[in-house]
Design a protein around this motif. Structure first.
Motif, PDB file in Angstrom:
ATOM      1  N   PHE A 280      45.908  26.229  40.158  1.00  0.00           N
ATOM      2  CA  PHE A 280      46.632  27.411  40.635  1.00  0.00           C
ATOM      3  C   PHE A 280      46.105  28.677  39.953  1.00  0.00           C
ATOM      4  CE2 PHE A 280      50.457  24.370  41.179  1.00  0.00           C
ATOM      5  CZ  PHE A 280      50.024  24.011  42.439  1.00  0.00           C
ATOM      6  N   GLY A 281      45.776  28.573  38.663  1.00  0.00           N
ATOM      7  CA  GLY A 281      45.252  29.729  37.936  1.00  0.00           C
ATOM      8  C   GLY A 281      43.919  30.194  38.492  1.00  0.00           C
ATOM      9  N   VAL A 282      43.033  29.254  38.801  1.00  0.00           N
ATOM     10  CA  VAL A 282      41.729  29.605  39.394  1.00  0.00           C
ATOM     11  C   VAL A 282      41.937  30.267  40.751  1.00  0.00           C
ATOM     12  CG1 VAL A 282      39.601  28.652  40.354  1.00  0.00           C
ATOM     13  CG2 VAL A 282      40.451  27.833  38.148  1.00  0.00           C
ATOM     14  N   ALA A 283      42.850  29.714  41.546  1.00  0.00           N
ATOM     15  CA  ALA A 283      43.127  30.293  42.865  1.00  0.00           C
ATOM     16  C   ALA A 283      43.706  31.698  42.741  1.00  0.00           C
ATOM     17  CB  ALA A 283      44.094  29.393  43.635  1.00  0.00           C
ATOM     18  N   MET A 284      44.582  31.907  41.758  1.00  0.00           N
ATOM     19  CA  MET A 284      45.167  33.222  41.541  1.00  0.00           C
ATOM     20  C   MET A 284      44.091  34.251  41.181  1.00  0.00           C
ATOM     21  SD  MET A 284      47.912  34.351  38.591  1.00  0.00           S
ATOM     22  CE  MET A 284      48.399  36.070  38.407  1.00  0.00           C
ATOM     23  N   LEU A 285      43.226  33.887  40.237  1.00  0.00           N
ATOM     24  CA  LEU A 285      42.167  34.811  39.819  1.00  0.00           C
ATOM     25  C   LEU A 285      41.187  35.087  40.954  1.00  0.00           C
ATOM     26  CD1 LEU A 285      41.483  33.408  36.241  1.00  0.00           C
ATOM     27  CD2 LEU A 285      42.558  35.600  36.811  1.00  0.00           C
ATOM     28  N   GLY A 286      40.879  34.050  41.747  1.00  0.00           N
ATOM     29  CA  GLY A 286      39.992  34.256  42.885  1.00  0.00           C
ATOM     30  C   GLY A 286      40.583  35.224  43.899  1.00  0.00           C
ATOM     31  N   ALA A 287      41.870  35.068  44.196  1.00  0.00           N
ATOM     32  CA  ALA A 287      42.531  35.956  45.148  1.00  0.00           C
ATOM     33  C   ALA A 287      42.612  37.384  44.611  1.00  0.00           C
ATOM     34  CB  ALA A 287      43.931  35.426  45.463  1.00  0.00           C
ATOM     35  N   LEU A 288      42.902  37.544  43.315  1.00  0.00           N
ATOM     36  CA  LEU A 288      42.951  38.884  42.725  1.00  0.00           C
ATOM     37  C   LEU A 288      41.572  39.535  42.719  1.00  0.00           C
ATOM     38  CD1 LEU A 288      45.426  38.384  39.735  1.00  0.00           C
ATOM     39  CD2 LEU A 288      45.816  39.714  41.825  1.00  0.00           C
ATOM     40  N   SER A 289      40.522  38.730  42.548  1.00  0.00           N
ATOM     41  CA  SER A 289      39.156  39.264  42.628  1.00  0.00           C
ATOM     42  C   SER A 289      38.862  39.762  44.035  1.00  0.00           C
ATOM     43  CB  SER A 289      38.142  38.188  42.233  1.00  0.00           C
ATOM     44  OG  SER A 289      38.337  37.769  40.891  1.00  0.00           O
ATOM     45  N   LEU A 290      39.308  39.009  45.040  1.00  0.00           N
ATOM     46  CA  LEU A 290      39.128  39.442  46.430  1.00  0.00           C
ATOM     47  C   LEU A 290      39.897  40.726  46.702  1.00  0.00           C
ATOM     48  CD1 LEU A 290      37.971  38.881  49.222  1.00  0.00           C
ATOM     49  CD2 LEU A 290      39.979  37.436  49.693  1.00  0.00           C
ATOM     50  N   VAL A 291      41.086  40.844  46.139  1.00  0.00           N
ATOM     51  CA  VAL A 291      41.859  42.082  46.255  1.00  0.00           C
ATOM     52  C   VAL A 291      41.052  43.244  45.689  1.00  0.00           C
ATOM     53  CG1 VAL A 291      43.883  43.328  45.396  1.00  0.00           C
ATOM     54  CG2 VAL A 291      44.127  40.990  46.231  1.00  0.00           C
ATOM     55  N   GLY A 292      40.432  43.026  44.524  1.00  0.00           N
ATOM     56  CA  GLY A 292      39.641  44.075  43.900  1.00  0.00           C
ATOM     57  C   GLY A 292      38.459  44.513  44.761  1.00  0.00           C
ATOM     58  N   ASN A 294      38.154  44.203  48.069  1.00  0.00           N
ATOM     59  CA  ASN A 294      38.617  44.825  49.314  1.00  0.00           C
ATOM     60  C   ASN A 294      39.285  46.182  49.099  1.00  0.00           C
ATOM     61  OD1 ASN A 294      37.677  42.628  50.737  1.00  0.00           O
ATOM     62  ND2 ASN A 294      39.677  41.625  50.872  1.00  0.00           N
ATOM     63  N   SER A 295      39.701  46.453  47.875  1.00  0.00           N
ATOM     64  CA  SER A 295      40.324  47.756  47.584  1.00  0.00           C
ATOM     65  C   SER A 295      39.420  48.640  46.729  1.00  0.00           C
ATOM     66  CB  SER A 295      41.666  47.552  46.885  1.00  0.00           C
ATOM     67  OG  SER A 295      41.500  46.863  45.645  1.00  0.00           O
ATOM     68  N   ALA A 296      38.134  48.253  46.615  1.00  0.00           N
ATOM     69  CA  ALA A 296      37.132  49.047  45.877  1.00  0.00           C
ATOM     70  C   ALA A 296      37.567  49.313  44.442  1.00  0.00           C
ATOM     71  CB  ALA A 296      36.853  50.368  46.605  1.00  0.00           C
ATOM     72  N   GLN A 297      38.052  48.271  43.759  1.00  0.00           N
ATOM     73  CA  GLN A 297      38.488  48.431  42.377  1.00  0.00           C
ATOM     74  C   GLN A 297      37.296  48.599  41.440  1.00  0.00           C
ATOM     75  OE1 GLN A 297      41.067  48.981  40.545  1.00  0.00           O
ATOM     76  NE2 GLN A 297      42.546  49.075  42.218  1.00  0.00           N
ATOM     77  N   THR A 298      37.588  49.022  40.228  1.00  0.00           N
ATOM     78  CA  THR A 298      36.543  49.394  39.272  1.00  0.00           C
ATOM     79  C   THR A 298      36.634  48.555  37.999  1.00  0.00           C
ATOM     80  OG1 THR A 298      38.019  51.167  38.505  1.00  0.00           O
ATOM     81  CG2 THR A 298      36.367  51.748  40.163  1.00  0.00           C
ATOM     82  N   VAL A 299      35.835  48.923  36.998  1.00  0.00           N
ATOM     83  CA  VAL A 299      35.683  48.132  35.778  1.00  0.00           C
ATOM     84  C   VAL A 299      37.007  47.793  35.088  1.00  0.00           C
ATOM     85  CG1 VAL A 299      34.713  48.143  33.443  1.00  0.00           C
ATOM     86  CG2 VAL A 299      33.331  48.918  35.380  1.00  0.00           C
ATOM     87  N   PRO A 300      37.937  48.745  34.892  1.00  0.00           N
ATOM     88  CA  PRO A 300      39.184  48.389  34.188  1.00  0.00           C
ATOM     89  C   PRO A 300      39.961  47.269  34.878  1.00  0.00           C
ATOM     90  CG  PRO A 300      38.931  50.767  34.292  1.00  0.00           C
ATOM     91  CD  PRO A 300      37.868  50.193  35.169  1.00  0.00           C
ATOM     92  N   TYR A 301      39.911  47.229  36.187  1.00  0.00           N
ATOM     93  CA  TYR A 301      40.627  46.182  36.923  1.00  0.00           C
ATOM     94  C   TYR A 301      40.059  44.807  36.603  1.00  0.00           C
ATOM     95  CZ  TYR A 301      42.355  43.426  40.903  1.00  0.00           C
ATOM     96  OH  TYR A 301      42.930  42.459  41.691  1.00  0.00           O
TER      97      TYR A 301
END
Length: 369
Positions: A280-292, A294-301
């Motif tokens: 579940f932790g790997v899936a959570m981090l993968g999804a949050l990376s995809l969010v980043g 798709n929302s053009a997130q930067t280094v601090p994120y």
């Protein structure tokens, strides 16, 4: 007219909620810094009557309230604000992601959703305790809940639930039409979640679907509708997060649950719990990376995501599923994890403006040359 009244109710409730969340957050920061927990003051021989020691903890505030109100405040779990934080944080993630580049999240929306989180968590707990009153009497940890203990009758619970939902409706009516419809759709999940533990070993999944609805609602409240490329992976990441922390939470009651016939992922996973939680932790981090992405997130994120990964790894590796007190400590530590994600989103969004300014300066210098 209802919308105007709702706005007035929401303004009053936001002030109360900001103070409550600030107090419980300040206490958490003090404890993280090593401040010792307040203990009950014990008078020495010859001293006068006992006096209450001043405390700003949520439990102390509830205990200092007028006695007739205390059962209702405990029914809302105001003495245990961790659940409200876990409901509120996905809302803040979504609101933060929806902010304009270089801007802080909308403070009005943050306070509005904070108020809604207190009310809806209270309503959810009321519904849960009404459904589970007979089961709660058989579990040591829940036997003193107000309905199970007989401090509040079923009729009083219905009236109190109606009041909470009415106030929550006032908050919802402050949003746009799309968000009003989206928010109203979550009520079915709130009602049926407590029943899931009777019919499936995956009630934590139902809780994840319910508790992370704010990941959709926060974005739509700012933008007017949901962006599936951002909102759906954010919602999914929240569900994975809920499966982690609520499975840990469920291990506290697994023996009682097994005896009285209730189901949970703790009973489903048993000694394989850490493997499931890691997945579940790997899936959570993968999804949050995809969010980043798709929302053009930067280094601090992405730096914050690395910290979240480390937090999850430590949480899962050191978890002792056979010690209820350790399960509780790991469960409550997820507030810190959620705040790390929020910090990464806010700083990452502020970084976007810096990158834009640097690009403009580079373009200007090229033109001048």
């Amino acid at each position: 007219m209802l919308g105007v009244r709702g706005a007035g109710l929401a303004r009053s409730l936001r002030v109360m909620t900001q103070a409550w969340l600030r107090d419980s957050g300040a206490l958490a920061l003090a404890r993280a810094a090593g401040t010792p927990r307040a203990r009950h003051w014990q008078p020495s021989a010859g001293q006068g009557p006992r006096r209450r020691r001043l405390s700003l903890s949520a439990a102390a505030v509830v205990n200092s309230a007028p006695r007739p109100l205390q059962p209702y405040l405990r029914l809302m779990r105001l003495d245990k604000p961790i659940g409200t934080w876990l409901l509120y944080l996905p809302c803040t993630w979504s609101i933060g992601l929806a902010a304009e580049p270089g801007c802080f999240p909308d403070w009005y929306m943050l306070s509005l959703f904070g108020t809604g989180a207190v009310l809806m968590r209270g309503a959810g707990c009321t519904i849960n305790d009404m459904w589970d009153r007979d089961y709660d009497k058989k579990v040591v940890r829940t036997a003193n809940r107000p309905i199970a203990a007989g401090d509040i009758s079923i009729f009083q619970s219905f009236v109190f639930l109606g009041g909470q939902l009415t106030l929550a409706l006032g908050v919802l009516l402050c949003l746009n039409d799309y968000s009003i419809a989206l928010g109203a759709a979550s009520l079915l999940l709130v009602i049926i979640y407590p029943l899931m533990k009777r019919i499936t070993y995956w009630p934590q999944l139902a809780l994840g679907l319910t508790f992370n609805w704010g990941a959709l609602l926060g974005w739509s409240a700012i933008k007017g509708s949901c962006d599936p490329s951002v909102c759906l992976p954010l919602y999914f990441s929240g569900i994975m997060w809920t499966l982690i922390y609520d499975t840990i939470y469920a291990h506290q009651d697994k023996r009682d649950d097994a005896l009285i016939g209730l189901k949970s992922t703790a009973l489903r996973f048993r000694e394989n719990t850490k493997r499931w939680l890691s997945g579940f932790g790997v899936a959570m981090l993968g999804a949050l990376s995809l969010v980043g992405v798709n929302s053009a997130q930067t280094v601090p994120y992405y730096t914050a995501l690395a910290a979240v990964g480390a937090h999850l790894a430590h949480q899962i590796y050191t978890l002792d599923i056979h010690r209820p007190e350790d399960c509780w400590d790991k469960f409550t530590s997820n507030r810190t994890l959620g705040l790390i994600v929020l910090l990464g989103i806010v700083l990452g969004n502020l970084w976007k403006e810096k990158k834009t300014d640097e690009a403009k300066e580079s373009m200007d210098s090229r033109i001048e040359n």
